[in-house]
Design a protein around this motif. Sequence first.
Motif, PDB file in Angstrom:
ATOM      1  N   VAL A 102      16.169 -38.527  11.028  1.00 32.67           N
ATOM      2  CA  VAL A 102      15.955 -37.524  12.196  1.00 32.67           C
ATOM      3  C   VAL A 102      16.625 -36.209  11.828  1.00 32.67           C
ATOM      4  N   SER A 103      17.769 -36.199  11.576  1.00 35.06           N
ATOM      5  CA  SER A 103      18.402 -35.023  11.341  1.00 35.06           C
ATOM      6  C   SER A 103      18.024 -34.078   9.922  1.00 35.06           C
ATOM      7  N   SER A 104      17.410 -34.885   8.992  1.00 30.57           N
ATOM      8  CA  SER A 104      16.804 -34.237   7.858  1.00 30.57           C
ATOM      9  C   SER A 104      15.741 -33.255   8.259  1.00 30.57           C
ATOM     10  N   PHE A 105      14.992 -33.578   9.594  1.00 28.40           N
ATOM     11  CA  PHE A 105      13.743 -32.500   9.881  1.00 28.40           C
ATOM     12  C   PHE A 105      14.442 -31.346  10.275  1.00 28.40           C
ATOM     13  N   TYR A 106      15.903 -31.118  10.397  1.00 24.95           N
ATOM     14  CA  TYR A 106      16.398 -29.915  10.766  1.00 24.95           C
ATOM     15  C   TYR A 106      15.853 -28.887   9.554  1.00 24.95           C
ATOM     16  N   SER A 107      15.929 -29.446   8.276  1.00 21.70           N
ATOM     17  CA  SER A 107      15.399 -28.710   7.168  1.00 21.70           C
ATOM     18  C   SER A 107      14.017 -28.353   7.355  1.00 21.70           C
ATOM     19  N   VAL A 108      13.300 -29.241   7.828  1.00 19.94           N
ATOM     20  CA  VAL A 108      11.862 -28.913   8.003  1.00 19.94           C
ATOM     21  C   VAL A 108      11.460 -27.767   8.919  1.00 19.94           C
TER      22      VAL A 108
END
Length: 444
Positions: A150-156
Amino acid sequence: MSQRTVTSVVGGARLNGFHFRVLGLCSLLMIIDGYDMVSYGTVIAHLMDEWGMDPVTAGTLGSMALVGMLVGGMGVAPLADRFGRRPVMITCVAVASLAALGCAFTTGPGQLGALRFVVGVALGALVPNFNAMAGEFAPKNSRALFVTLVSSFYSVGGIGAAVFAIYAEPVWTWRGVFVLAGLPLLLVPVLLRYLPESPEHLAARGDRARLLAVLRRIDPHGDHTDVVVEPKAAADKAPLRRLFARGNVLNNALIWVFFAMCMLLSYGLNTWLPELMQTAGYPLGSALWNLVVLNLGGMVGAVFGGWLADRWNYRGTLVMYFGAASVSLVGLSFDPNAAVLNALLFVAGAATVGVLAIIHAFAVEFYPAGVRSTGVGWAAGVGRIGAIGGPTLGGALLALELPFQQNFIAVAVPGVIGAIAVAVVARRKFRLPASPPAAEAAAN
């Protein structure tokens, strides 16, 4: 018949479509956060030209959303421990979207700063709650992976902000960047229909009917009539006080330190990287692509870190990431050629933006259910001090007109501090006070 806890049911469930729906909704919310936080860095050069701002003023303005996130994380996020994650999250999405849309129609730094502060308050309450929710719905062996995914979608969201600025800003000006930030308002009806409430919150409230409905979605093939459902005791309604009970002061202080160091690195780079690269002679378009590479690294680093933490441990993973952040940033100070530059930016993104995902997963795992929103919210909120310092420090460094090398060396120092804090706290466990119900203590 033996009794089971909510945690044991959720932890032992097999992944199904319901898990992925929750994961998808939480990931969409993280994209909103990433876009809103990175968007200011993509327009800062235009704002400085149009409004005649110096770097220190621009850096202070960039910190307004982060000040708001501190307030939201510490003051608003804990409300979810009392009223539930679902209503708090949906309200925050609506408020953040309306305030972000308002930014497109501002005429000066004061108006923009005030609206960015409101955006920050809403996001500061939203982020710890959807991170906690991702962990609370995940099977035990996938918990770190769920939260970091979930947190990786910050980069998206960050990549989207940079790419949109590269191609659309010349046509729609910087105001178009903020118009797009208001579109998540359209997501509110979707959340009202599909976003479930946290099963642990429903158990704590004694809402057995709604809890069993959620558990049947999590584990469709199980018989959940034996699940223990006990309302919180009255003493349990002061979760902030419980954070500091039974010798937990040092635990919290160290977690706050590495949250702050991580956010200083992440938000400082996302705000000032294009401007720093321009001082080294790169054109604006190329400097914005550096922001894309940084956030691509963050996305990969977050997912890999979650996978590694589930199979290794949080302590080793976090120390490794903080160390890689410092080494890569020092490497950037040597003004490398294009290929090495992009490789170092990718590693820097993986280690700075990526570690932001892992520390949230660590906090979700570290704090028990009854104080989870409060613990994660306060950690993220106090960590915003570092986030506030990132843009401000970047503006101050640019104002000093230091050599390119010294700028990146200065930014590498927080990585060392973060690694030391992680190494100490990860050897300790949160101690529950004697007052919570036995069922909750057993569940965590």
